[in-house]
Design a protein around this motif. Sequence first.
Motif, mmCIF file in Angstrom:
data_model
loop_
_atom_site.group_PDB
_atom_site.id
_atom_site.type_symbol
_atom_site.label_atom_id
_atom_site.label_comp_id
_atom_site.label_asym_id
_atom_site.label_seq_id
_atom_site.Cartn_x
_atom_site.Cartn_y
_atom_site.Cartn_z
ATOM 1 N N THR A 281 -4.566 8.989 5.074
ATOM 2 C CA THR A 281 -3.880 9.636 3.932
ATOM 3 C C THR A 281 -4.846 9.859 2.776
ATOM 4 O OG1 THR A 281 -3.237 7.540 2.919
ATOM 5 C CG2 THR A 281 -1.680 8.494 4.489
ATOM 6 N N GLN A 282 -6.133 9.490 2.989
ATOM 7 C CA GLN A 282 -7.053 9.485 1.842
ATOM 8 C C GLN A 282 -7.279 10.863 1.224
ATOM 9 O OE1 GLN A 282 -7.928 8.732 4.922
ATOM 10 N NE2 GLN A 282 -9.950 9.523 5.445
ATOM 11 N N SER A 283 -7.278 11.919 2.068
ATOM 12 C CA SER A 283 -7.587 13.216 1.436
ATOM 13 C C SER A 283 -6.415 13.691 0.583
ATOM 14 C CB SER A 283 -8.041 14.264 2.448
ATOM 15 O OG SER A 283 -7.031 14.461 3.364
ATOM 16 N N ASP A 284 -5.170 13.310 0.945
ATOM 17 C CA ASP A 284 -4.021 13.651 0.073
ATOM 18 C C ASP A 284 -4.136 12.910 -1.258
ATOM 19 O OD1 ASP A 284 -3.003 15.192 2.041
ATOM 20 O OD2 ASP A 284 -1.685 13.634 2.848
ATOM 21 N N TRP A 285 -4.480 11.612 -1.158
ATOM 22 C CA TRP A 285 -4.595 10.827 -2.408
ATOM 23 C C TRP A 285 -5.775 11.277 -3.259
ATOM 24 C CZ3 TRP A 285 -0.828 8.537 -4.582
ATOM 25 C CH2 TRP A 285 0.214 8.015 -3.814
ATOM 26 N N TYR A 286 -6.817 11.687 -2.584
ATOM 27 C CA TYR A 286 -7.998 12.205 -3.313
ATOM 28 C C TYR A 286 -7.579 13.411 -4.159
ATOM 29 C CZ TYR A 286 -12.556 14.520 -3.901
ATOM 30 O OH TYR A 286 -13.669 15.152 -4.406
ATOM 31 N N LYS A 287 -6.780 14.302 -3.557
ATOM 32 C CA LYS A 287 -6.307 15.491 -4.305
ATOM 33 C C LYS A 287 -5.417 15.073 -5.463
ATOM 34 C CE LYS A 287 -6.188 18.816 -0.582
ATOM 35 N NZ LYS A 287 -5.444 18.427 0.600
ATOM 36 N N ILE A 288 -4.525 14.108 -5.200
ATOM 37 C CA ILE A 288 -3.589 13.667 -6.252
ATOM 38 C C ILE A 288 -4.369 13.086 -7.438
ATOM 39 C CG2 ILE A 288 -1.819 11.922 -6.815
ATOM 40 C CD1 ILE A 288 -0.739 12.377 -3.938
ATOM 41 N N TRP A 289 -5.369 12.251 -7.113
ATOM 42 C CA TRP A 289 -6.112 11.628 -8.222
ATOM 43 C C TRP A 289 -6.996 12.624 -8.959
ATOM 44 C CZ3 TRP A 289 -4.573 7.958 -11.031
ATOM 45 C CH2 TRP A 289 -3.724 6.994 -10.487
ATOM 46 N N LYS A 290 -7.477 13.626 -8.254
ATOM 47 C CA LYS A 290 -8.226 14.694 -8.950
ATOM 48 C C LYS A 290 -7.312 15.362 -9.983
ATOM 49 C CE LYS A 290 -11.185 17.886 -7.140
ATOM 50 N NZ LYS A 290 -11.809 18.806 -6.168
ATOM 51 N N GLU A 291 -6.091 15.686 -9.531
ATOM 52 C CA GLU A 291 -5.151 16.355 -10.462
ATOM 53 C C GLU A 291 -4.767 15.449 -11.627
ATOM 54 O OE1 GLU A 291 -1.832 17.640 -8.063
ATOM 55 O OE2 GLU A 291 -3.189 18.896 -6.873
ATOM 56 N N ASN A 292 -4.454 14.180 -11.299
ATOM 57 C CA ASN A 292 -4.050 13.237 -12.359
ATOM 58 C C ASN A 292 -5.124 13.086 -13.422
ATOM 59 O OD1 ASN A 292 -1.704 12.636 -11.152
ATOM 60 N ND2 ASN A 292 -2.304 10.648 -10.336
ATOM 61 N N ARG A 293 -6.345 12.956 -12.941
ATOM 62 C CA ARG A 293 -7.417 12.658 -13.895
ATOM 63 C C ARG A 293 -7.767 13.861 -14.781
ATOM 64 N NH1 ARG A 293 -7.259 8.959 -16.029
ATOM 65 N NH2 ARG A 293 -9.440 9.049 -16.682
ATOM 66 N N ILE A 294 -7.764 15.057 -14.218
ATOM 67 C CA ILE A 294 -8.096 16.216 -15.057
ATOM 68 C C ILE A 294 -6.976 16.435 -16.080
ATOM 69 C CG2 ILE A 294 -7.159 18.093 -13.585
ATOM 70 C CD1 ILE A 294 -10.547 18.337 -15.229
ATOM 71 N N LYS A 295 -5.732 16.123 -15.663
ATOM 72 C CA LYS A 295 -4.587 16.261 -16.579
ATOM 73 C C LYS A 295 -4.755 15.281 -17.742
ATOM 74 C CE LYS A 295 0.447 16.216 -16.227
ATOM 75 N NZ LYS A 295 0.964 14.879 -16.476
ATOM 76 N N ILE B 18 0.846 -1.208 0.000
ATOM 77 C CA ILE B 18 0.000 0.000 0.000
ATOM 78 C C ILE B 18 0.875 1.249 0.000
ATOM 79 C CG2 ILE B 18 -1.316 1.296 1.755
ATOM 80 C CD1 ILE B 18 -3.234 -1.075 1.748
ATOM 81 N N PRO B 19 0.631 2.288 -0.799
ATOM 82 C CA PRO B 19 -0.543 2.457 -1.641
ATOM 83 C C PRO B 19 -0.407 1.758 -2.988
ATOM 84 C CG PRO B 19 0.836 4.413 -1.792
ATOM 85 C CD PRO B 19 1.515 3.479 -0.836
ATOM 86 N N PHE B 20 -1.481 1.082 -3.400
ATOM 87 C CA PHE B 20 -1.495 0.497 -4.741
ATOM 88 C C PHE B 20 -2.940 0.473 -5.252
ATOM 89 C CE2 PHE B 20 -3.408 -3.761 -4.799
ATOM 90 C CZ PHE B 20 -3.592 -3.981 -3.449
ATOM 91 N N GLY B 21 -3.052 0.294 -6.579
ATOM 92 C CA GLY B 21 -4.383 0.356 -7.165
ATOM 93 C C GLY B 21 -4.717 -0.862 -8.009
ATOM 94 N N ILE B 22 -6.021 -1.095 -8.184
ATOM 95 C CA ILE B 22 -6.502 -2.154 -9.083
ATOM 96 C C ILE B 22 -7.447 -1.490 -10.093
ATOM 97 C CG2 ILE B 22 -7.692 -4.368 -9.287
ATOM 98 C CD1 ILE B 22 -7.047 -4.923 -6.354
ATOM 99 N N ALA B 23 -7.169 -1.749 -11.377
ATOM 100 C CA ALA B 23 -7.957 -1.097 -12.435
ATOM 101 C C ALA B 23 -8.745 -2.145 -13.191
ATOM 102 C CB ALA B 23 -7.014 -0.382 -13.400
ATOM 103 N N GLN B 24 -9.925 -1.776 -13.633
ATOM 104 C CA GLN B 24 -10.665 -2.708 -14.484
ATOM 105 C C GLN B 24 -11.631 -1.967 -15.404
ATOM 106 O OE1 GLN B 24 -13.164 -6.146 -13.665
ATOM 107 N NE2 GLN B 24 -13.955 -5.158 -11.827
#
Length: 511
Positions: free
Chosen positions: A278-292, A238-244
Amino acid sequence: MNANQDRFKKIISHAKEYGFIFQSSEIYDGLSAVYDYAQNGVELKNNIKKYWWASMVQMNDNIVGLDSSILMHPTTWKASGHVDAFNDPLIDNKDSKLRYRADVLIEDYIGKIETKINKEITKAKKRFGDAFDEDQFRKTNIRVLENQKKIDNATSKMKKCFEDDDLVALKQLIVDLEISDPVSGSKNWTDIKQFNLMFSTSIGASSESASEIYLRPETAQGIFVNFLNVQKSSRKKIPFGIAQIGKAFRNEIIARQFIFRMREFEQMEMQFFVKPGTQSDWYKIWKENRIKWHKELGLGEENYRFHDHDKLAHYADAACDIEFNFPFGFKELEGIHSRTDFDLTKHEEYSGKKLRYFDPEINESYVPYVVETSIGLDRMFLAVLAASFKDEKLEEGNSRTVLKIPDFLAPYKLAILPLVKKDGLSEYAKKLYDELKIHYNITYDEKDAVGRRYRRQDAIGTPICLTVDHDSLKDDTVTLRFRDSMDQIRVNIADIKSEIDDRISLHHWLT
Ligand code: GAP
């Protein structure tokens, strides 16, 4: 009909005429809100999937893929809350007999007021030019302040109705806001009822032994129930992700707007498992990644905006949508949700199995928190199609319809066209076709005048046309003609592959 509606109608008929999307079971008058992807549509759709998968799984060391089944143990949906809470609050208009989602009616009311505010701002911007201070204007202009008050009032009251699960108050809010049926204008509403969106079917050979199961309404639960299997077998920390990527089914009641809201659709979801806290930090990171990710596609940065949720789903501690400017306005394209430990904890509770991660860094086990990114593949398809669709005026009174699809997403990367069928040009062109088809999805066309063939390729978004003419037979050069600029260059056949690769490789978008 306004210009946007007219444009949307054109896009829908273009999608049919050029083999992108057909109504499902059309010969039986179709099945509402279910669509089939035709010969060009399936290529575009597959390319969108490839782009998402490559940028999620291939480019991230800490994300792995999964393909879980559509049918799952029915308790999954009890645990996830879908059996009890996956409902839409529906209201009927007694005069028009049309059915609406109550929250959508209120959101549309808010949207109209927002439009009024934006109009005031645009007018003032024009009047004051560079000296215009939008913040100051919002704080001081009386009409803007009045309208903002209406928005805040409707938003907070709606939020309270959902928190209290109070459908009577929700209907009263619609009445108080004087919301009318957008089609008939009538304000004669029924009470609001909850309607579960899951499709059910039965599993088992005989009616006695059969039990009720559901078609999954989201792909995410397949990831949650496999969390520990994947973590252990992949040895990810952790942290890691699963995509489908996969199909999901919802018995949508208000199924309009073409492939925007379907009953059978596809999602591209990624659950990112993180340490609690740590979820709110990751939430911000994924918001930025996805809009990019979205903006890099080149469909126009102004076509995206975030919408932060006031009304949170039962599992979330923060959530937002990335909205896209579809032909019918800004609407949800992707959701980013901080889902807490809700799903894993519920699956632990219902299954009696532990779904915990042993963290070697702190020597402790815990249920991870989850940040999810969830995008509708069909909505992404519609966004690409709508933003790419252009009616262009050309010189000498000519015009063309062109799909300026990002090159690497285009159904065909190249069309090979012999100028004429005779004099050995077809044979030469077919040989090139056979040599290049191993590298890309390409097409061959020798019917009609070359100008008409260019237009046909423009209409399906082929970024490059390669024309073989009489000179090609003498000096092994061909003409490359580019969809967007309509510029032409002459190249040696030995250089074709590098010319194409330079322009259309997914590689450029990933690095
Ligand atoms: N796992 C979280 C989840 O399913 P959602 O906001 O309900 O969240 C995620 O759905 C995305 O799936 C949406 O942003 C949208 O793009 C797509 N989607 C949802 N319902 C859809 C439908 N009926 N037709 C097409 N796409 C849909």
